[in-house]
Design an enzyme around this catalytic site. Structure first.
Site, PDB file in Angstrom:
ATOM      1  N   ASN A  85       1.092  -1.217  -0.043  1.00 29.87           N
ATOM      2  CA  ASN A  85      -0.111  -0.007  -0.142  1.00 29.87           C
ATOM      3  C   ASN A  85       0.998   1.259  -0.061  1.00 29.87           C
ATOM      4  OD1 ASN A  85       0.863  -0.475   2.654  1.00 29.87           O
ATOM      5  ND2 ASN A  85      -0.743   1.027   3.358  1.00 29.87           N
TER       6      ASN A  85
ATOM      7  N   CYS B 282       1.980   2.969   2.197  1.00 32.16           N
ATOM      8  CA  CYS B 282       2.937   2.857   3.354  1.00 32.16           C
ATOM      9  C   CYS B 282       3.772   1.703   3.669  1.00 32.16           C
ATOM     10  CB  CYS B 282       2.574   3.513   4.657  1.00 32.16           C
ATOM     11  SG  CYS B 282       1.535   5.079   4.580  1.00 32.16           S
TER      12      CYS B 282
ATOM     13  N   GLU C  68       2.972  -1.316   4.635  1.00 29.19           N
ATOM     14  CA  GLU C  68       2.725  -2.359   5.448  1.00 29.19           C
ATOM     15  C   GLU C  68       1.573  -3.323   5.183  1.00 29.19           C
ATOM     16  OE1 GLU C  68       0.070   0.815   6.934  1.00 29.19           O
ATOM     17  OE2 GLU C  68       1.588   0.725   5.655  1.00 29.19           O
TER      18      GLU C  68
END
Length: 959
Positions: A583, A585, A587
């Site tokens: 995604n 970020c 994670e």
């Protein structure tokens, strides 16, 4: 240049508001200055130029008067001072004369005019002593100041209440005093001062003291609370009202039903919330928890989270947490009891939901999810549907990850027109501009990350997307990018072998394959290409492409490096799809397809709150995780889905992402240096406990509510937990270096998972927590301390951040004084080079750039063995080189990490050195950032001695 004009960076001339004239010729309201005698005069930039000129004359003599060099320096410095003063100020902002002089002093220090700055400082100190001597025997005059109410009427300024509020804000904090705040506040008062200015004055006064004593951050927050209480209580009661903190112990409960009613009347709160027992919930509010905020956290909530109507905030902090809790409990059977349970967890800061949940829970559009992952189809309908989906998903505060690998590459054949494709890059430009246009409901920047596999024919152009040179039509300056790297590529790099690039329209199955199956298909396509059976392909040296990846990461911060195979091999859901990207970020690792848009719902445990008596409080952690998992699971059913593919996917798999924050604070509370085996062991033990309790909670929810629909044939159903899936990765990639030791009773849990099932396909993911950690006043996520003293910038402004634990330790050892404060600034918030600081404190409070990133990777690898998704892992490198970066990212791959996030690197210029006592960002910031904002061009064939750093304070899309 006229004295009243200041050049903007683009060369145009900006006229401060105080000098602008209306058509009639009268001055419009503008910036004003409070003189030391209490008088208010228009702000005149020309006086800054005069003061600077006099300072240079005093040091360099009369010859400086006609010097073109001095003239140019003074003009540049004056522009900096005016820009700093007006950068975030309202158009009618008041400045105190001392504030202006502070900025002059700072500009001289920034410009390294140290002799002039020193003379200026000494002059100010001498004048201050003279003024003190002149007034020492004078009898204090009786105050006759008046205040202008919001309705324009004048009343006597109530100095007794002002003193009461300041003293109340300092109550219970031993290291602070009301006197300096009151003294500074009174200095900024003037006759006729507006009520909102009066509310702001003590806040600004307190903020300047934070660097001297961190507890003033709590004082500043409590003073802001007084402003907020007046605003909120007046709005809900429809009459002027204010209350002290003590009075709120009774007033909060009466306010709460009125707050809900006002929110519904203004179409901001779901009318269903009125059906709760509001009297019971109001009685459950804990007003004393308002005192737990630090200023950065409360100001962030005030600016961006609290409900407001026409700019008026009417949501108080405990009402905010209860509104969020009610929204999450709305479908519970005993929803009042659950709302109180959820409220207690949120308001205690033991756990915090992600930003979209905080924004939207209990509202008319409860879009509560943090992250969305999509796969873009290889046709115009699919491409522009993906762009439209991005807009709809981003509208209500979601961060986006797009898998662009299926889109055919440059030069590929277009059957419908018998033409050639322009490749993926032009469409990425459209997606980039869409993210800017749809800025998450106006609450924060739109944010999207594009992923591309390393065998895609457009990968070389993809690497250049963030460069500041080249054809701007093929650049995406606002979009994040990431490499989706197969293990086979890393093996070819290690062997210095060839690497072939393909267009996915000719190699469509590569997108869905990983591990041994990917290797077989890839090598078959290489053979076809060599035989001339493919139209579009290119063979490069794998090492050269890898070096270029690292070069671009070094220069622009993008694309990030993420690993396709461990994300898929260890995924519990490989039986129903493929993980095609992470995604925004890095994670989240969930399946995507044309029919499924992956959704993840995030929240984070505040780890430091679960340290007691020198150890991790497992009993408290189990309670926290159990309640948090229930909240996250509720999000899935309550959620407002803007596209059907997201709803379909989320209800089918029910993934959640429980993470953590405050890791560095927990280490410091335990007296464990980050760069140590003990820290790695704590990362292991703490994540094992979170994983154990999260999986247990999901089993309990499955027992109560049923399994998630695609549980059968998942790794869970086979009794393969995250710790067990390491074996699968080792089988696919011999030589992976992951620890597999465990301490808890996993065998019993394994059996229970197989028997009862899981409520959620995925349970854990560690997000950056960029904003929610500020709300809770703890260190971000799993990050080491960036600096021990700096000014943080975000959408709410600039804030002095100081490591309170360090200051308290220095005080305990008799080391905290003006010299130490000055040294801390000089050495960019680091104590490593301050001789009189003991070695044990230097190790404990080492900052991110003083810690070898190998320690971060070791700790992350220990966490990764327990996590069914991934973690946002920033890597820091103080003196980068090509060799170091190569070793760092290969090490991350070997240690079994699924993803990495930003590479943060020191710039040539660090924290600005200042002799100023106050360092509040809006008054006299010591540092805007110690990280370069612009990429530094390098020769990719040369040794890398500089790195652009990536420190985007507004990158808060996940949390």
């Amino acid at each position: 240049m006229p004295a009243t004009e200041v050049k903007n960076t683009n060369g145009t001339v900006a006229v401060p508001p105080s000098t602008r004239k209306s058509e009639a010729g009268s001055s419009e309201p503008g910036y004003r200055v409070i003189r030391r005698n209490g008088g208010v005069t228009p702000f005149d930039p020309a006086k800054i130029t005069i003061a600077l000129t006099k300072a240079f004359l005093a040091v360099e003599g009369s010859t400086a008067a006609g010097s073109r060099r001095v003239h140019d320096i003074v003009e540049e410095l004056a522009e900096q001072v005016v820009s700093a003063l007006t950068r975030r100020a309202d158009a009618d902002r008041l400045f105190h004369i001392e504030e202006i002089q502070d900025q002059v002093e700072l500009a001289l220090m920034r410009g390294e005019h140290h002799r002039v700055a020193r003379a200026y400082v000494l002059y100010r100190e001498e004048r201050a002593r003279e003024r003190a001597a002149e007034t020492v025997d004078a009898e204090a005059p009786q105050s006759t100041l008046q205040m202008t109410r919001d309705d324009g009427t004048l009343v006597a300024l109530d100095e007794a209440r002002l003193a009461e509020i300041v003293h109340e804000a300092c109550a219970g904090l031993e290291s602070v005093s009301a006197e300096p705040i009151l003294s500074e506040t009174k200095r900024n008062l003037y006759d006729g001062i507006r009520q909102d200015e009066l509310s702001l004055a003590p806040i600004l006064a307190s903020r300047t003291l934070v660097e001297q004593e961190p507890d003033y951050a709590f004082v500043s927050a409590r003073l802001l609370l007084d402003k907020l209480r007046r605003e909120a209580l007046t709005f809900v009661s429809e009459r002027p009202e204010q209350a002290t903190q003590a009075e709120m112990s009774e007033r909060y409960a009466r306010y709460f039903p009125d707050f809900v009613a006002k929110g519904i009347a203004n179409d901001l709160i779901d009318p269903e919330l009125a059906r709760f027992d509001l009297e019971r919930l109001g009685a459950a509010l804990r007003p004393e928890r308002d005192l737990n905020f630090q200023f950065l956290g409360l100001q962030t909530l005030y600016d961006r989270y609290f409900l407001h109507a026409n700019g008026t905030r009417f949501e108080l902090p405990q009402a905010f947490f209860m509104r969020v809790a009610m929204g999450l409990a709305v479908r519970e059977i005993d929803r009042e009891a659950r709302a109180i349970e959820f409220y207690d967890l949120l308001s205690s800061f033991d756990f915090m939901a992600s930003t979209p949940t905080l924004f939207n829970s209990g509202t008319l559009r409860p879009q509560l999810s943090s992250c969305f992952l999509t796969t873009v189809a290889d046709d115009l309908d699919g491409i522009f549907k993906a762009v439209k989906d991005n807009a709809l998903l981003a509208k209500y505060s979601g961060g986006l990850g797009n898998d662009w690998t299926p889109v055919r590459g440059l030069g590929a054949h277009i059957k419908g027109t018998n033409g050639e494709s322009q490749g993926v890059v032009p469409f990425l430009k459209v997606a980039n501009d869409t993210a800017i246009a749809v800025n998450q409901g106006g609450k924060r920047k739109g944010a999207v990350c594009a992923y591309l596999e390393s065998w895609h024919i457009d990968i070389e152009e993809f690497l250049d997307l963030r460069k500041n040179t080249g054809d701007d039509r093929r650049r995406t300056h606002d979009m994040n990018t990431a490499n989706w790297v197969p293990d086979l590529f890393m093996e070819r790099v290690a062997a210095d072998g060839p690497w072939t690039l393909f267009s996915p329209d000719e190699t469509p199955d590569l997108h869905d394959l990983y591990g041994k199956a990917f290797r077989a298909a890839y090598e078959a396509y290489e053979a076809k290409a060599e035989a001339g059976e493919l139209r579009v392909f290119k063979t490069v040296r794998a090492v050269d492409l890898w070096r270029r990846m690292l070069t671009m990461l070094f220069e622009t911060g993008h694309p990030w490096v993420t690993f396709k195979d461990p994300c898929n091999i260890r995924s519990p859901q490989g039986h129903v799809g493929v993980v095609h990207s992470s995604n925004l970020c890095t994670e989240i690792t969930l399946n995507t397809s044309k029919d499924e848009v992956a959704v993840c719902n995030l929240g984070s445990v505040n780890l430091v709150n679960h340290i007691a008596d020198g150890a991790l409080d497992l009993e408290r952690l189990a309670r926290t995780v159990g309640t948090a998992m229930r909240m996250l699971d509720n999000v899935i059913d309550i959620n407002f889905y803007t596209i059907p593919e997201a709803r379909h996917s989320n209800l089918r798999h029910r993934p959640v992402g429980l993470g953590l924050m405050g890791f560095q604070d927990a280490l410091q509370k335990l007296r464990i240096p980050y760069a140590s085996e003990d820290a790695v062991a704590f990362a292991d033990a703490s994540m094992e406990a979170i994983s154990y309790y999260a999986i247990s909670a999901s089993v309990e929810l499955a027992d109560e509510r049923g399994r998630y629909p695609t549980f059968e044939k998942s790794l869970w159903s086979k009794g393969i937990l995250p710790i067990d899936s390491i074996r699968l990765l080792e089988e696919a990639r011999p030589g992976v270096e992951m620890d597999n030791a465990a301490t808890l009773d996993w065998e019993s849990l394994r059996k229970r998972v197989k028997k009862v099932g899981m409520r959620n396909s995925n349970c854990m993911a560690i997000a950056p927590t960029a904003t929610i950690s500020n709300i809770c006043g703890v260190s971000q996520s799993i990050e080491p301390a960036y600096q021990n003293l700096f000014v943080k910038s975000n959408m709410s402004g600039d804030f002095t951040v100081v490591n309170a634990a360090l200051i308290h330790d220095l005080k305990d050892r008799g080391l905290w004084d003006e010299v130490m404060m000055s040294d801390l600034k000089y050495f960019d918030g680091s104590i490593g080079q301050i001789d009189r600081v003991p070695d044990d404190l230097k190790a404990l409070y080492a900052t991110a750039f003083e810690i070898d990133s190998a320690w971060l990777i070791e700790a992350a690898s220990r966490r990764q063995k327990w996590i069914d998704q991934a973690q946002s892992l920033n890597l820091y490198i103080a003196n980068p080189s090509g060799k170091k970066l190569d070793e760092l990212y290969r090490h991350a791959w070997k240690k079994g990490l699924k993803t990495t996030y930003y590479l943060r690197s020191r710039s040539a210029t660090h924290v600005e050195k200042s002799t100023l006592k106050g360092t509040d960002g809006k008054l006299n910031a010591v540092s805007a950032s110690s990280v370069s904002a612009e990429p530094i061009a390098i020769d990719p064939n040369a040794a890398w001695t500089k790195a652009c750093a990536i420190d985007d304070p507004e990158c808060e899309a996940c949390q």
